[in-house]
Each structure stands twice: as C-alpha cells, then as structure tokens.
Design a protein around this motif. Structure first.
Motif, PDB file in Angstrom:
ATOM      1  N   PRO A 101       0.818  -1.216   0.000  1.00 45.77           N
ATOM      2  CA  PRO A 101       0.000   0.000   0.000  1.00 45.77           C
ATOM      3  C   PRO A 101       0.850   1.264   0.000  1.00 45.77           C
ATOM      4  N   PHE A 102       2.187   1.112   0.205  1.00 46.90           N
ATOM      5  CA  PHE A 102       3.059   2.289   0.141  1.00 46.90           C
ATOM      6  C   PHE A 102       3.385   2.623  -1.303  1.00 46.90           C
ATOM      7  N   GLY A 103       3.424   1.593  -2.164  1.00 47.48           N
ATOM      8  CA  GLY A 103       3.814   1.821  -3.545  1.00 47.48           C
ATOM      9  C   GLY A 103       2.635   1.985  -4.490  1.00 47.48           C
ATOM     10  N   SER A 104       1.440   1.619  -4.038  1.00 51.56           N
ATOM     11  CA  SER A 104       0.346   1.603  -4.999  1.00 51.56           C
ATOM     12  C   SER A 104      -0.449   2.903  -5.008  1.00 51.56           C
ATOM     13  N   LEU A 105      -0.057   3.859  -4.162  1.00 49.58           N
ATOM     14  CA  LEU A 105      -0.714   5.167  -4.190  1.00 49.58           C
ATOM     15  C   LEU A 105       0.322   6.231  -4.526  1.00 49.58           C
ATOM     16  N   ASP A 106       0.020   7.091  -5.478  1.00 49.86           N
ATOM     17  CA  ASP A 106       0.951   8.140  -5.873  1.00 49.86           C
ATOM     18  C   ASP A 106       1.174   9.086  -4.686  1.00 49.86           C
ATOM     19  N   PRO A 107       2.439   9.174  -4.200  1.00 53.20           N
ATOM     20  CA  PRO A 107       2.688   9.977  -2.989  1.00 53.20           C
ATOM     21  C   PRO A 107       2.378  11.459  -3.191  1.00 53.20           C
ATOM     22  N   PRO A 152      -1.149  10.081   0.989  1.00 52.65           N
ATOM     23  CA  PRO A 152      -0.904   8.714   1.466  1.00 52.65           C
ATOM     24  C   PRO A 152      -0.060   8.652   2.741  1.00 52.65           C
ATOM     25  N   HIS A 153       0.968   9.535   2.855  1.00 48.80           N
ATOM     26  CA  HIS A 153       1.855   9.387   4.013  1.00 48.80           C
ATOM     27  C   HIS A 153       1.148   9.731   5.316  1.00 48.80           C
ATOM     28  N   GLN A 154      -0.062  10.299   5.242  1.00 45.77           N
ATOM     29  CA  GLN A 154      -0.780  10.622   6.467  1.00 45.77           C
ATOM     30  C   GLN A 154      -1.598   9.449   7.000  1.00 45.77           C
ATOM     31  N   PHE A 155      -1.532   8.315   6.319  1.00 47.38           N
ATOM     32  CA  PHE A 155      -2.285   7.139   6.749  1.00 47.38           C
ATOM     33  C   PHE A 155      -1.339   6.050   7.243  1.00 47.38           C
ATOM     34  N   SER A 156      -1.883   5.157   8.080  1.00 47.61           N
ATOM     35  CA  SER A 156      -1.116   3.965   8.459  1.00 47.61           C
ATOM     36  C   SER A 156      -1.228   2.948   7.323  1.00 47.61           C
ATOM     37  N   GLY A 157      -0.413   1.890   7.418  1.00 51.48           N
ATOM     38  CA  GLY A 157      -0.402   0.886   6.359  1.00 51.48           C
ATOM     39  C   GLY A 157      -1.776   0.282   6.113  1.00 51.48           C
ATOM     40  N   GLY A 158      -2.471  -0.047   7.187  1.00 47.07           N
ATOM     41  CA  GLY A 158      -3.789  -0.658   7.051  1.00 47.07           C
ATOM     42  C   GLY A 158      -4.783   0.290   6.396  1.00 47.07           C
ATOM     43  N   GLN A 159      -4.733   1.568   6.821  1.00 48.21           N
ATOM     44  CA  GLN A 159      -5.642   2.552   6.228  1.00 48.21           C
ATOM     45  C   GLN A 159      -5.337   2.760   4.755  1.00 48.21           C
ATOM     46  N   ARG A 160      -4.055   2.745   4.427  1.00 48.89           N
ATOM     47  CA  ARG A 160      -3.673   2.914   3.032  1.00 48.89           C
ATOM     48  C   ARG A 160      -4.220   1.786   2.177  1.00 48.89           C
ATOM     49  N   GLN A 161      -4.190   0.571   2.757  1.00 46.47           N
ATOM     50  CA  GLN A 161      -4.728  -0.534   1.980  1.00 46.47           C
ATOM     51  C   GLN A 161      -6.238  -0.354   1.814  1.00 46.47           C
ATOM     52  N   ARG A 162      -6.897   0.256   2.808  1.00 43.16           N
ATOM     53  CA  ARG A 162      -8.322   0.562   2.649  1.00 43.16           C
ATOM     54  C   ARG A 162      -8.525   1.546   1.489  1.00 43.16           C
ATOM     55  N   VAL A 163      -7.644   2.548   1.421  1.00 46.15           N
ATOM     56  CA  VAL A 163      -7.745   3.514   0.323  1.00 46.15           C
ATOM     57  C   VAL A 163      -7.598   2.794  -1.013  1.00 46.15           C
ATOM     58  N   ALA A 164      -6.607   1.881  -1.079  1.00 49.17           N
ATOM     59  CA  ALA A 164      -6.372   1.164  -2.332  1.00 49.17           C
ATOM     60  C   ALA A 164      -7.601   0.321  -2.701  1.00 49.17           C
ATOM     61  N   ILE A 165      -8.231  -0.234  -1.683  1.00 46.00           N
ATOM     62  CA  ILE A 165      -9.444  -1.015  -1.967  1.00 46.00           C
ATOM     63  C   ILE A 165     -10.567  -0.091  -2.452  1.00 46.00           C
ATOM     64  N   ALA A 166     -10.650   1.102  -1.835  1.00 45.77           N
ATOM     65  CA  ALA A 166     -11.660   2.060  -2.288  1.00 45.77           C
ATOM     66  C   ALA A 166     -11.473   2.369  -3.774  1.00 45.77           C
ATOM     67  N   ARG A 167     -10.196   2.555  -4.189  1.00 48.07           N
ATOM     68  CA  ARG A 167      -9.954   2.795  -5.614  1.00 48.07           C
ATOM     69  C   ARG A 167     -10.378   1.576  -6.436  1.00 48.07           C
TER      70      ARG A 167
ATOM     71  N   LEU D 182       5.713  12.916 -14.417  1.00 47.44           N
ATOM     72  CA  LEU D 182       6.311  14.247 -14.350  1.00 47.44           C
ATOM     73  C   LEU D 182       6.291  14.818 -12.930  1.00 47.44           C
ATOM     74  N   PRO D 183       5.163  14.800 -12.223  1.00 43.31           N
ATOM     75  CA  PRO D 183       5.180  15.341 -10.858  1.00 43.31           C
ATOM     76  C   PRO D 183       6.170  14.615  -9.948  1.00 43.31           C
ATOM     77  N   ASN D 184       6.339  13.314 -10.168  1.00 41.09           N
ATOM     78  CA  ASN D 184       7.220  12.572  -9.274  1.00 41.09           C
ATOM     79  C   ASN D 184       8.694  12.718  -9.614  1.00 41.09           C
ATOM     80  N   ILE D 185       9.017  13.114 -10.857  1.00 45.32           N
ATOM     81  CA  ILE D 185      10.436  13.310 -11.154  1.00 45.32           C
ATOM     82  C   ILE D 185      10.791  14.789 -11.181  1.00 45.32           C
ATOM     83  N   ALA D 186       9.796  15.669 -11.032  1.00 44.85           N
ATOM     84  CA  ALA D 186      10.071  17.099 -11.162  1.00 44.85           C
ATOM     85  C   ALA D 186      11.155  17.543 -10.177  1.00 44.85           C
ATOM     86  N   ALA D 187      11.057  17.072  -8.943  1.00 46.48           N
ATOM     87  CA  ALA D 187      12.022  17.505  -7.934  1.00 46.48           C
ATOM     88  C   ALA D 187      13.435  17.149  -8.374  1.00 46.48           C
TER      89      ALA D 187
END
Lengths: 273, 328, 314, 272
Positions: A101-107, A152-167, D182-187
């Motif tokens: 869930p850390f990699g599947s949401l655009d930070p 994404p960084h404002q969520f815990s791992g479990g919550q992030r996975q919930r977000v991914a499921i929502a998507r 682009l947004p992720n490599i901009a920095a």
C-alpha cells in the motif's frame, strides 16, 4: 452463476539475458498452459511460492502484459483481441488491489484523486458525480469522506490498503484481483482488511482472484484454490478438498507441517478459545 | 549467561524499548515476538552492543558477570562472534557481494582465533558441512550471488558460528525465504542450538515459526515486554489481551477450520486500530487505546508485571485474562 | 566474456561515431573549409586554389574516408599554419600533456579517496564538516582562477615557482617545478568533486546489511571500512572518476593556456586562432577519443571489482 | 515544522544577490560598460568608481554587473533548452522502454564523449567564437545529462504499482506521464537543473577566458580574468573580484541544489 473471468491455455515466457554474445536467448517460462474460470461472488485463491507464476498471472489478467498463447476472457470479452477504446471501457469492470500500500498510491496526489482516477475514463461522469462516488467508496471501506483530501503518508499501512481497496471498487467492478493484499501488513491488521474484502464481496457480488503465498489465508478467504508451481497450475478445486486431500505431491509438500515435537504446540494453539 | 535488567533504548526522549528485563541461560532458545516497531530488532542489536548511535541506552546488560551496557566499543568487539553472533533477515544483502563464501566465513576466525589461511579454510569447510550445504569445497570459492536464498542464509549462519559463540541472535532469519526453505532453516537453527549447547534468541513476527524453534517466548508491544512464558503454554493460554489478539488474528490452516463448500466464511478476529508511532504511544500501558478489555486507568498507568502460577509465566497487564480451559 | 566483447564493439562504434561528428562539424556544416581557413578577406582565387590543394572538389564521403584512412596510418594531414604534418605537431607536444594529465589523475584519485574516507569515518563531526565545506568551495572555483591565485602567491609574491612557461625536458627538475602549480590547480578542483562522491558512496554502503554483518562479527571499524565498505563503494566512485578524468583532460586545455605550457591544449588554442582547421580537427578527435577510451578502461575496472559482472550479468 | 536546510539559505542568498545585480544592470549601471577612458585607468575605488577601474578605464562594478547578466543569461538559456529537450527525450524513453530507450540512452552515452569545453571549442573553431556558440555548446552537453536523469527516474516511476493502478484505470501513456511521472520526477529534474546551472557558469567562464565565449565589448567575468592575468604584476587587484563573483554564483547554485534535494527527500543525508 455467471462466469466473470476465464483463462484457457494461457502461456507467457520472458527472455533472460544472454549467457554468450551471440548465443540463444534463454527463456523463462513464467506461465504455461494455465486454464481457470471464476464466477460472480466467488473467490478463487492462487497459491504458490515466489517465482511460481502467480504474479505473471495477475499481470496478464489485468492486461498489463500479453500472453504468448491462450485466451483471457474478462466479462465475456477476449481482452487481448479487443480494440483499445473498448478495452478502456471494459476496464471499469475489473480492478486490482496491490500488495504494497506504500507503492500503490501516488505519494504526490491526495488519496481522493487516486480513488477518482479509474472514473476519469468514463466521460459520462462529471466532477461532482466523481466526488460523490469517491465519498461513497471511502465510506464503504470504513474511512471518512474527508479523508480523501489527505495524502498517502498521512495514513497507516492498514488505512492505506483501505484507500487502495476504495480505488478498486469505485467503478463498481465485477472482478477484483487482489495480489497479496495483506502480506505487507502487520498480522494484527490483516484480519481487518480480509474482513473488509469479504464484506465488499458479499455486498457487491464481486468475483475475486486472491493471490497469496500464505496457505492459511487462502484457506480462510477462498472458495476454490489453484496451486501453482513453476508456471503451471498443478492442482485446483474447492479449498476443503485440495487442502485436506491434496492429490499432487507438490501441494502436499507445501502443506507439510513441522513433524515431531512441534506438533503438540500446534494442537495447543488450536485449543485456544 | 546474559542478564538484562531495565534495559531502555530511547530516541529523542521516546522509549522504543522500555525497561526490559530477561535472562538468557546457556543453551536456551528464546523467542522474541512482536509486530514491526515493537522494539524487538533494536533489542536484538543491543545484545551485540550495536544499537544505533542515535539511541540512548540505559539499564544493565550483563554477560557472564561482566557489565556491558556502557562498555567501550573495543570490548564489545572482542565479544562479537566469540560470545554472541547475529544472523540477519535478508541473506543476500547481508553478505558482501565481492567476497567469496570461504573468505566471508574465514575472516572472523583469522581475526579472533588467529587461525592461518589454511586452518581457517578447513574450519570454514567443516562449518558448511555443519549447516548442511552440499559440496562445501566448491562452495568456498563461490560468490554469494551464485547461491540460492536458503544457501545464503546457511552461509550467514556458518559465518556467525565460526568462532563458537555462546549466543546466536537470529532476526527474522526466514522472512525473505519461501515456506519450505524457511522451515528447513528453522529446523537447522534448532538443531544447532541443541548440538552446540548454544543459546538462541529468535526474533520473529511469525508465531508458527516461534513455536517451531523456541522453548520460551517474550511478546513485545510498543517497547514493552507484555508477556512471557514457555512457548507452548503461552500460545495455548495467552493472558495478555495483545497476545491473544495476535494469536487469533491468524487464520489457522487445519482440517478442522476448513469450511465445507458453500459454508459461510467466518470472520477473522483482529485488533482494532493500528500501532501508533513511537512518539504517540500511550504513557501507561502501551496497548491502551486498542485493548478490548481496557480500563480507565490503563492509558495513564504502566501496569506492573504479574507473576502467574509457579513463576514461569509473567504478564504486564492490570487485568490479565483468566486461564483458558486447558484439557486435562 | 560477453561483457568485454560487447564493450569492445561499443568502443569501436563510438570512436567511429566521434570521427563522423568531428568531420561533419568541422568540414560539412560551416560550408567552405577554404573560407574557414583563409577568412572572409581572402580572394576567390586563393580559396579556389586551396580547395583544389585540399582535395575539396571531391565528394564529402570520399573526403571522410580519405581522412579516416589517413588517421589509421597515423596521418592527420598537414597543418596549414605550420606547414608540417599534424602528427609531428602532436607527437612533439604529447609528452607534456600526458605527464600533466597522468600526474593530476593519480594525485586526484589518491587525494579524493583519502579525503572522502576521512570525512565518512568522521561522519557528522568537525573533520567531516571542514572537508565538505572545503570541497564545496573547491568545486566552485574555476581552475584558471585558482591558477592565477596560485601564481600570485607562489610566483609573484613568494617567487619560489615559475609563473608559467616550460623549460623543456632537458632540465628535469626545472620541468617538474614548472608543472607544480598547474597540477595543483587541476587536482584541487577535480579532487573536490570526487571526494564528495567517495564520502557519499562510502556512507551509503556503510548503511548496508553486509557492513552490519561485518561489524556483528567483531571486525574493527578500520577493517570494515577497508575490507568491506570501500571495495563496494568503488563502483560509483569509479564511474564518477571516469567522468572526472574526462573533465581533467579538458581541464588541461585551459590550464596549459593559463601557464603557457606547450602541450596539446596550447596547440589547440593556437590552432583555433590560426584557423588551422586540420590541426583543430585532429586534436578534437584525439581528446574525445581519450575520453572514450578512459571510460572504456573504467568499465574494465568494474570487471576486476565485481564478480557479478564477470558473468555477464548487468 | 520542517526547517529549511542551511544550504538552501546560503545558496539562495548568494544566487539572489548575483541575480539582483544582473537584473538591475538591465535598467541601470553606474557607468556605460563599453565606454573606454584610458586616462581614468587603474583608478582605486571612489565615489564615482565604487570598485575602481580597469586598464582601459572601464568601471569594474559595471563590468561585473553586466558580466553577471551575460553569465546568467547563457546559463539560463542553455540549461533551459538542454534541460527541456533532455527531459522530454528522457520521459519518452522512460515511457516507451525497449528499443526507443536503448537508442536514446546510447545517443546520450555517445555525447558524453564530448566534454562541454571540447564541444564548445570545436564549434568555435568551425563557426568562429560567439555568444550563440557558447549557448549552443552548453545546451547540447546538457541534453544527455537530463536524458539520463529523467529516464532513470521515469523508469522507476513506471515500475511503481500506482502506475499499474493507473493503467488498470484505463489511463493512457501521455496521461500517466503528465499526471504521475512528471510530478514525481520534477524535484529530481529541478535539482539537476540547479546543479547544471552552476556547471554552465563555470564552462562559460572558461570559454570566455579562452576568448571563445562572450565577445568584446560585452563584458564577462572569464574575459575580465584573462585580461587581468596579463597585468598580474601591475594590477593584481583586478583578478580578485571577477573570480569571487564566479565562485559565489557557482557555490550559490550548488548549495541551492543540495538544499532543494534535502527538501525533496528529507531522508537523504544532509549536504554541506
């Protein structure tokens, strides 16, 4: 029950680096002659060790990659024979939840944006409708609509996975591919996510392809299971049947538990109320 | 052999490990169990005097009567490999990719035991045999990337054993491996501990693995040791609500739990919420806020350790769970 | 050795490509080489005569092949300004530039490794800070300005070293003395960059699991650093060192002109001012080839360092 | 909550002062930069000539200000052109992969054979030295740098699961490049541009020092130094200020780049 996904004779090989300059390219047969079907409301477990081909299978089902041979039919359509615009329309019908869930949401995007992304393909949906659907999806996974504005960084791992499921459910798909959806989470969180998946499945009549290396999870979560080994489906059938009376020696070796002394440990574990 | 008393490790004033006390007797196999961030890994590093430089260490670590908590790095260095060695999680990255297997295993022996090249190589070959690597002579001249994951972990174990340590610390040694390979590594660790009369501290989040290897286990949560006891007893009859939650969160793969076709799926137990960040841990009981049997006092008051039964079981909870009905 | 063969093929292709680019830029793009050589104030007749003399009436590809064929027989054509074979000019000046470049390279690598390891070992302490601040300054100072400052101090004020010129190899001591300031200026600037890379790379590797394994086996910090960390840190260091040497090679062009050293860089500068087309062309080709060959050798060093590459893995 | 890195402050201040001087020179300079007054040569600093005059009686402050303008202009245009082209190529290669990536990266590798200075010298020899040639040469050698950086980081982004999720969401290559890559490599690209800016200033200085960059009567720091060098015994003070200006600008941009990198990725070790 209607068939949502079917694979027949699907194979895929990947080239490996050459060992010699002009020598033949060795190939890795990641998937060979895989066939399976999955109906609405059903969960099919794909179980195997790393390198067994289960992730390749997920990639092919999602259309991220094309098979060398065989047919993959999603919602009655051969996804590799479909013209691009039609495949794009079909994509709302099958979605995926990833392992990490850390990699599947655009930070760099608020999670609401990420959840809305699958809706952008449908020109019939205007921005207010998309917002409404995102809010609904957030509530369905146990988050608040206001959480959509967070990153994404404002969520815990479990919550992030919930977000991914929502998507994964925002387009109201018929098929959800879940690739190791809890293996990146702490054990105490896993139950929450698996229960959520079960609930959503019951509500929406989702067909689910549940990919995992963890037999216990598959036994719990799935109706049927396909055991993969070196790119082949070596055994498949109802979970109770495959796991209690495995026919293939490989399945038996996977199920093999520690012998001798630790057996009584297990017995004690099972006696826990 | 190891006597740890009130060991605390803190970062920026936040305690990642809070006054931990336990002993590691000779030959004991001790499991250290908990989820990410519970403090188990830095406790393990502290056993080798390798806690991160940014951590403030207080309390006492006594090794064979020698106080080591504030010992200089030089003294610690002479203890590593000879008294205590460690095996890490990721076997590929834990091995220097530019060195041959034989040299990796031989280096500590040449340094600490002053063996010459030939003797160290012969010992290295014997060690490879002991950890179950086939064709050891050929393996000595190979590089780590030429080995399989399980073999790499065995090489790492061989290097750790090279100077006959009295304690081996294994931090999630099988997490990166496939299940059946992992099982064999677990059995190897257990066998080595038995045949060498070597203590083993086995760190894992995986209760099944801990049950397979250890005799006694400590459960950690938020830097506290919340429960300890003989492994089998503790798993069968957890007294801390966290331990109970952890055990029940895992579905069990067992003929009894397999549903008949079409039967409704049982719900999985789970602990509500998630592990707070180090700075947000409650002052009292670390589990406050997630605990199903929480009392008003829990968040502010750190529970004392209660000794249960004949002294083997300990639990850090204001209101430990009642014993489970263990069949006679 | 698929890696070696692939790299060798790549080297040949790159060298051919360089010759094409150099030829195209110098001969084809500007239009009339005779005009370039003789200048705008030349007469039509003079240009026509020169064109015929240089064989410019032939098609472009024939001229290229002619030129390339000559190079393969170490014939770079004739200098228009000096009226001697370009090869002769180059050979005459090569030893000085080579000495300058080699001395500077060796000292750069030695100094940068020492400083980088020193700073990494004292990570976060005063020694680290001082080294990094000095190196940040070193990167910002243009080599030619540093040269001028060195001349001001050692030649103008202290009068211990010459401010420029080269007495020739007949007097080895004096020759070396005249190289002290140029080499210093080159080394200080280049070593600053490399020292920072070394430090970063060493710190990066020191964080990795195998460095921790080595420490857990009771190895001393020194042993961990020289036996485990530095060899692994070499890979990124060597990459940058390769690019650094390229910078050093072009750096000699500037430095030779600051100190009036009669090397290839000085020759190139004079040839540009004399519009000596063939000499410039030969020198550009030579410098670019040296850069490519140095980087090729750097790749070969990877083979020595890393057993994984020897098996043709990437 | 997040403190700005020290390097960002120092770098920003240095760059700010130089950029301000360059901007002011557009509307006002103490003297005309091209006016030669031999009778006024080698003047010490005074109310009229704040930093004195040079061997031709030109005002040093004016020369430095216009020099800053020329240096920054060349760097801005060259890095802007090279960076835009290089990043575009890198994004393309990163998105397409396969043969496209192979060809683009090989071409980038190839152009590393021509260090900036050498390429500029070649252009100067073929076309005659000029401001434009300096820009073209510096822009050209910037292309492969940006190709490599942007392609490598774009490839990393393309391998992330959120890009797969976007593909599962029926988004096309262009949309993914615009919305995710682009947004992720901009920095990373901005940090690279800042550091290359410093490099461009140094190359321009060296070219002008050799007489292959900015041509008289336009002033430039590099040429001020080469003229001052011939007068080293007569007026050593003239070598100090132009050099300091170059160092301040280059140091400023390098520190700015390091600071931005720390901002973009706080886990990275702080640069000094």
């Amino acid at each position: 029950m209607s068939v949502v996904l079917s694979l027949s004779g699907v194979s895929r090989a990947y080239p490996l680096p050459r060992r010699r300059l002009l020598g033949p390219r060795p190939m890795l047969q990641a998937l060979s002659d895989a066939s399976l079907t999955l109906s609405a409301g059903e969960t099919l477990g794909i179980v195997g060790e790393s390198g067994s081909g289960k992730s390749t299978l997920a990639r092919l089902v999602m259309g991220f990659d094309r098979p060398d041979a065989g047919r993959i039919t999603v919602l009655g359509q051969d996804i590799n024979a479909l013209p691009a615009p039609e495949l794009r329309r079909l994509r709302a019908g099958f979605q995926m939840v990833f392992q990490d869930p850390f990699g599947s949401l655009d930070p760099r995007r608020p999670v609401g944006w990420s959840i809305a992304e699958p809706l952008l393909a449908d020109p019939a949906l205007d921005a207010p409708t998309r917002r409404k659907r995102v809010a609904e999806a957030l509530e369905q996974v146990g988050l608040r609509p206001a959480d959509g504005a967070k990153f994404p960084h404002q969520f815990s791992g479990g919550q992030r996975q919930r977000v991914a499921i929502a998507r994964g459910i925002v387009t109201r798909p018929r098929l959800l591919v879940a690739d190791e959806p809890v293996s990146a989470l702490d054990v105490s969180m896993q139950g929450q996510i698996l229960n959520l998946l079960s609930d959503l499945q019951a509500q929406m009549g989702l067909a689910m392809l549940f990919i995992s290396h963890d037999l216990a999870l598959v036994a719990h979560q799935c109706d049927r299971v396909a055991v993969m080994h070196r790119g082949r489906i070596v055994e498949s059938g109802p979970v109770a049947q495959v796991f209690s009376h495995p026919r293939e020696s490989y399945t038996r070796s996977l199920l093999a538990r520690p012998e001798t002394k630790s057996a009584d440990n297990r017995e004690l574990v099972n006696n826990t109320p | 052999m190891y006597k740890i008393r009130n060991l605390s490790l803190s970062f920026d004033g936040h305690e990642a490990v809070r006054s931990a006390s336990f002993d590691i007797p000779r030959g004991a196999r001790l499991g250290l169990v908990g989820e990410s961030g519970c403090g188990k890994s830095i406790t393990a590093l502290a056993l080798l005097g390798m806690a991160p430089a940014s951590a403030r260490v207080s309390g006492s670590i006594e090794i064979d009567g020698q106080e080591m908590a504030a010992a200089p790095e030089r003294l610690w260095r002479s203890y590593r490999a000879r008294k205590v060695a460690m095996v890490f999680q990721e076997p590929l990255s834990a091995l220097n990719p530019l060195k041959r297997v034989g040299d990796i295993i031989a280096e500590p022996m040449r340094l600490h035991l002053r063996l010459d090249r030939r003797a160290a190589r012969a010992r290295a070959r014997d060690l490879l045999v002991e950890v179950g690597i086939p064709d050891p002579e050929a393996r000595l001249d190979q590089y780590p990337h030429q080995l399989s994951g399980g073999q790499r972990q065995r090489v790492l174990i061989a290097a750790a054993l090279s100077c006959d340590p009295q304690l081996l610390v294994a931090d999630e040694p099988t997490t990166a491996l496939d299940a059946h390979v992992a099982g064999r590594i677990l059995d190897l660790l257990k066998r080595l501990s038995e045949t060498r009369d070597m203590a083993l501290v086995f760190i894992s989040h995986d209760l099944e693995a801990v049950a397979r290897v250890t005799e006694e286990m400590l459960v950690m949560y938020g830097g506290d040791i919340v429960e300890r006891g003989p492994t089998a007893q503790l798993l069968a009859d957890p007294r801390h609500p966290y331990t109970k939650g952890l055990i029940e969160a895992r579905p069990r793969l067992d003929a009894l739990t397999l549903r008949a076709d079409g039967a409704p799926r049982p719900r999985l137990a789970s602990i509500p919420g998630s592990v707070p960040a180090l700075a947000d841990l409650p002052k009292g009981c670390r589990f406050a806020g997630r605990c199903p049997i929480e009392r008003p006092a829990c968040a502010g008051l750190r529970p004392a350790v209660s000794v249960l039964g004949p002294g083997q079981r300990q639990v850090r909870c204001l209101a430990p769970l009642l014993p489970a009905k263990v069949p006679a | 050795m698929p890696f070696l063969l692939r790299r060798l093929a790549g080297l040949v292709a790159t060298l051919t490509g360089i010759s094409l680019v150099v030829f195209a830029v110098m001969n084809v793009l500007p239009g009339d080489p005779a005009l370039t050589i003789l200048g705008l104030d030349s007469t039509e007749d003079a240009r026509a005569a020169l064109s015929a003399q240089l064989g410019l009436d032939q098609p472009v590809w024939a001229r290229y092949l002619d030129w390339l064929g000559g190079i393969l027989q170490s014939d770079f054509g004739t200098s228009y300004a000096y009226r001697v074979p370009v090869t002769e000019l180059i050979l005459e000046r090569l030893p000085l530039t080579l000495t300058l470049g080699l001395l500077a390279s060796i000292l750069t690598i030695a100094l940068a490794t020492a400083l980088g390891v020193f700073a990494a070992a004292r990570h976060g302490k005063a020694g680290d800070w001082v080294t990094m601040i000095l190196s940040q300054l070193g990167i910002a100072i243009p080599a030619f300005w540093l040269s001028i400052l060195l001349v001001l101090l050692f030649a103008v004020t202290l009068r211990v070293l010459p401010s420029g010129g080269f007495p020739g190899w007949a007097e080895p001591l004096e020759a070396l003395k005249s190289l002290v300031l140029p080499v210093t200026a080159l080394v200080l600037v280049q070593a600053s960059v490399l020292a920072r890379v070394t430090r970063a790379s060493v710190l990066e590797v020191a964080k990795l699991d195998y460095a921790r394994t080595a420490r857990a086996l009771g190895l001393s910090p020194r042993r961990v650093m020289w036996g485990h960390v530095l060899p692994n840190a070499l890979v990124p260091m060597v990459t940058v060192a390769g690019m650094q040497l390229a910078g050093l090679i072009t750096g000699t062009i500037v430095i030779e002109n600051v100190f009036f050293l009669p090397g290839l860089g000085r020759l190139m500068f004079q040839a540009i001012n004399n519009r000596d087309l063939y000499t410039v062309q030969a020198l550009v080709l030579l410098f670019a080839s040296i850069v490519v060959i140095v980087n090729f050798l750097v790749d070969m060093i990877y083979l020595l360092i890393d057993p994984r590459l020897r098996e043709g893995r990437s | 909550m997040r403190n700005l890195p020290v390097s960002l402050w120092i770098g920003g201040a240095l760059v700010g002062v130089i950029a301000l001087a360059a901007l002011v020179s557009l509307v006002w300079t103490p003297q005309d930069f091209a006016t030669v007054a031999v009778s006024e040569r080698f003047q010490p600093p005074s109310a009229r000539y704040w930093l004195g005059t040079d061997q031709l009686g030109r005002d040093v402050l004016t020369q430095l200000m216009v020099g800053a303008r020329n240096s920054l202009t060349i760097a801005l245009v060259a890095v802007g052109l090279g960076g835009a082209l290089g990043t575009a190529l890198g994004l393309l290669a990163g998105a397409k992969g396969g043969w496209t990536e192979e060809i683009v990266l090989r071409l980038a590798d190839f152009s590393f054979a021509f260090p900036a200075l050498l390429f500029a010298i070649m252009l100067a020899a073929a076309f005659g030295p000029s401001f434009a040639n300096a820009v073209v040469a510096i822009a050209f050698i910037n292309i492969p740098v940006f190709v490599r950086v942007s392609c490598a980081s774009a490839r990393q982004v393309w391998q992330r699961d959120y890009v797969l999720a976007a593909r599962a969401s029926a988004r096309g290559g262009l949309a993914i490049t615009r919305d995710h890559v682009l947004p992720n490599i901009a920095a990373i690209v901005i940090v690279q541009a800042t550091i290359d800016f410093a490099g461009a200033i140094l190359i321009e200085a060296a070219l002008s020092y050799l007489g292959l960059g900015v041509q008289p009567p336009e002033p430039s720091w590099g040429r001020m130094l080469s003229e001052a060098q011939t007068l080293l015994f007569l007026a050593p003070q003239l070598t100090v200020l132009p050099g300091l200006c170059i160092v301040a600008t280059v140091l400023g941009f390098n520190l700015l780049g390091d600071g931005l990198r720390d901002l973009a990725d706080p886990r990275r070790e702080k640069a000094r």
